[in-house]
Scaffold this active site. Structure first.
Site, PDB file in Angstrom:
ATOM      1  N   GLY A 173      12.483   3.710  -4.031  1.00 54.04           N
ATOM      2  CA  GLY A 173      13.755   3.109  -4.409  1.00 54.04           C
ATOM      3  C   GLY A 173      13.604   2.330  -5.697  1.00 54.04           C
ATOM      4  O   GLY A 173      12.491   2.061  -6.172  1.00 54.04           O
ATOM      5  N   GLY A 175      17.272  -3.833  -9.601  1.00 51.71           N
ATOM      6  CA  GLY A 175      17.128  -4.700 -10.747  1.00 51.71           C
ATOM      7  C   GLY A 175      15.764  -5.352 -10.819  1.00 51.71           C
ATOM      8  O   GLY A 175      15.292  -5.729 -11.896  1.00 51.71           O
ATOM      9  N   GLY A 223      12.864  -3.883 -10.008  1.00 50.69           N
ATOM     10  CA  GLY A 223      11.813  -2.934 -10.354  1.00 50.69           C
ATOM     11  C   GLY A 223      11.856  -1.723  -9.446  1.00 50.69           C
ATOM     12  O   GLY A 223      12.924  -1.288  -9.022  1.00 50.69           O
ATOM     13  N   VAL A 246      10.059   0.509  -6.046  1.00 44.03           N
ATOM     14  CA  VAL A 246       9.248   0.495  -4.829  1.00 44.03           C
ATOM     15  C   VAL A 246       8.588   1.862  -4.673  1.00 44.03           C
ATOM     16  O   VAL A 246       9.258   2.895  -4.749  1.00 44.03           O
ATOM     17  CB  VAL A 246      10.092   0.173  -3.577  1.00 44.03           C
ATOM     18  N   ASP A 289      20.319 -13.241   0.120  1.00 39.41           N
ATOM     19  CA  ASP A 289      20.643 -11.944  -0.494  1.00 39.41           C
ATOM     20  C   ASP A 289      20.733 -10.861   0.577  1.00 39.41           C
ATOM     21  O   ASP A 289      20.207  -9.757   0.411  1.00 39.41           O
ATOM     22  CB  ASP A 289      19.594 -11.573  -1.541  1.00 39.41           C
TER      23      ASP A 289
END
Length: 336
Positions: free
Chosen positions: A31, A34, A36, A38, A149
């Site tokens: 994935g 914003g 970076g 994975v 978040d």
């Protein structure tokens, strides 16, 4: 920098992580966001891992990186993704997590094909699992943590579709006697942020409750908040749509049509009720996550009748959205 969990160091050698991910080969990408990318990897002992590689312009500096390591290293719960370690070498900032095979909730929920794998039983299990993870963060761990978040892309699903809350880069540790904190930097995802956070920079465990309410309504409806759904014939925000069906006495029409005929009506109505209760404008009117878990588990407990969401009651609608967006843009360069 050294972090310890028990007697074992959490720090990995960069060479080990490069070998595990085949030097961050793009074919191993799980994935991207914003922050970076994975990557999937395999350690020498055969253990599968997920490596979060922070980009140079991710906005997550050393402070946020240390924050995520120190917080997550002390958390152990089946509904939280497990941190295995970190690496901070040669300008690389890497977080090594357990590998969760089914990726994130949004990749199932909003995909026209994969959503068929989420029958009602799976969705209710996910709703309950996220709630239990938040209770642990807010009340049951040795720490009191606000995630800040919570959103569908930060909920990972394992092979049994058990949800795991992930991405603690914005999480904040709160003193047990503190009711809320304030920040001058509004960072997060539009559609999930509580109004007091966007408007005044105030956040608390009740801010997470608000985000959870949005998540419930997304899981029940199969629609993303803030997006338009021509399929369902409306162009309003999801929260408004949920409230209008609730007020009109037609809440089952809000349920995703792919599961509507085969779902538990009691569980669906209870979920919508909880979702609307969690998105109340006043934080004090939102339930605690502990009470949410109890309500999900039994028919004998009921939540108060929710009031209309503030944007609808005050007739602000689009003006509120535009203000939120301006507020976010004007504060992204400020520091906490």
């Amino acid at each position: 920098m050294t972090f310890l969990l028990g007697n074992d160091s959490l720090e990995f050698d960069l060479s080990t992580i490069k070998a595990a991910t085949k030097n961050f080969d793009t074919t191993n990408t799980l994935g991207q966001g914003g922050f970076g990318i994975v990557y999937q990897g395999i350690l020498p002992n055969g253990q599968e891992i997920a490596v979060k590689r922070l980009s140079k312009n991710s906005g997550q500096g050393d402070k946020e990186f240390r924050n995520e390591v120190q917080l997550v290293a002390n958390l152990q719960h089946k509904n939280l993704v497990r941190l295995l370690g970190f690496c901070m070498r040669e300008d690389e900032k890497l977080l090594i997590y357990e590998f969760v095979p089914n990726a994130s909730l949004d990749r199932f929920l909003f995909d026209p094909i994969k959503r068929s794998n989420l029958n009602w039983e799976a969705r209710y299990k996910i709703i309950a699992g996220i709630a239990r993870g938040l209770v642990y963060l807010h009340e049951d761990s040795r720490l009191k943590i606000i995630h800040r978040d919570l959103k569908s892309s930060n909920i990972l699903l394992d092979s049994d579709l058990c949800p795991k809350i992930a991405d603690f880069g914005m999480a904040r540790l709160v003193g047990m006697d503190e009711t809320h904190l304030e920040t001058s930097r509004i960072a997060g995802t539009y559609g999930y942020m509580a109004p007091e956070y966007v408007l005044n920079g105030q956040f608390s465990v009740k801010s997470d409750v608000y985000s959870y309410g949005v998540l419930i309504l997304e899981i029940v409806s199969g629609q993303r908040n803030g997006s338009n759904s021509h399929q369902l014939g409306y162009s309003q925000d999801l929260l408004r749509h949920a409230w209008e069906h609730w007020a009109a006495g037609t809440p089952m029409e809000f349920v995703d049509f792919t599961v509507r005929e085969r779902c538990s009506k009691n569980e669906a109505l209870r979920s919508i009720h909880i979702g609307l209760s969690c998105i109340q404008d006043e934080p004090a009117l939102r339930p605690s996550m502990a009470s949410v878990v109890l309500t999900l588990q039994t028919d004998s407990l009921t939540l108060p009748v929710p009031s209309p969401p503030a944007f609808l009651a005050n007739g602000m609608g689009m003006h509120t959205r535009e203000y939120f967006q301006r507020r976010i843009l004007s504060t992204t360069t400020a520091s906490i």
